[in-house]
Design an enzyme around this catalytic site. Sequence first.
Site, short mmCIF file in Angstrom:
data_model
loop_
_atom_site.label_atom_id
_atom_site.label_comp_id
_atom_site.label_asym_id
_atom_site.label_seq_id
_atom_site.Cartn_x
_atom_site.Cartn_y
_atom_site.Cartn_z
N ARG A 8 0.82 -1.22 0.00
CA ARG A 8 0.00 0.00 0.00
C ARG A 8 0.85 1.27 0.00
O ARG A 8 0.34 2.36 -0.19
CB ARG A 8 -0.93 0.01 1.20
CG ARG A 8 -1.95 -1.13 1.13
CD ARG A 8 -2.95 -1.04 2.22
NE ARG A 8 -3.72 0.20 2.05
CZ ARG A 8 -4.65 0.61 2.87
NH1 ARG A 8 -4.96 -0.10 3.92
NH2 ARG A 8 -5.30 1.73 2.64
N CYS A 9 2.14 1.12 0.18
CA CYS A 9 3.07 2.25 0.26
C CYS A 9 3.72 2.48 -1.11
O CYS A 9 4.34 1.57 -1.67
CB CYS A 9 4.13 1.95 1.31
SG CYS A 9 5.48 3.14 1.35
N SER A 10 3.60 3.68 -1.63
CA SER A 10 4.16 3.98 -2.95
C SER A 10 5.69 3.89 -2.94
O SER A 10 6.29 3.44 -3.93
CB SER A 10 3.71 5.35 -3.44
OG SER A 10 4.17 6.37 -2.57
N ARG A 13 6.52 0.21 -3.12
CA ARG A 13 6.28 -0.30 -4.48
C ARG A 13 7.39 0.15 -5.42
O ARG A 13 7.85 -0.61 -6.28
CB ARG A 13 4.92 0.15 -4.99
CG ARG A 13 3.74 -0.50 -4.29
CD ARG A 13 2.42 -0.24 -5.00
NE ARG A 13 2.16 1.16 -5.29
CZ ARG A 13 1.48 2.00 -4.49
NH1 ARG A 13 1.03 1.58 -3.33
NH2 ARG A 13 1.28 3.24 -4.87
#
Length: 107
Positions: A8-10, A13
Site C-alpha cells: 500500500r506504500c508507494s 512499491r
Amino acid sequence: MTLWHNPRCSTSRRAVELLQAAGAEIQIRLYLQDPPSRAELTALGLPAAQLLRRKDAPEAADYSAAQIFDLLAAEPRLIERPILLSPRSAAIGRPPEALLKLLEKPL
C-alpha cells in the site's frame, strides 16, 4: 535478499520496481502480515530511531532504543519501510534508491 514490503506504500512499491529493474532476486516479506520479532528488528543492525516512522508515532521521539524496538515489535505498522536485508547488512529504502547500495559487490 528479502524486502520487508507494504504494497500500500508507494515508496515500497517503487523499491520493488527499482530492485527488479536492477536484476536483483528478492523475496518479499509482507511484514504487516508476518511481523518481525524484536530479535529480528535488533539483528538488522540499524539504529532504532531510524526504523521508527516518526510521523506515525510522534510520542516516541523521546523513547530509548529499547523502547522503540519494543514498540515496533508490538506495532509493525510503525516500522519505516521498505527495508532490504542482504546477507551482509540491511538498509531502509528512503529514498528507494538507497537500497541499490546493497546490490554492489563487496571489495
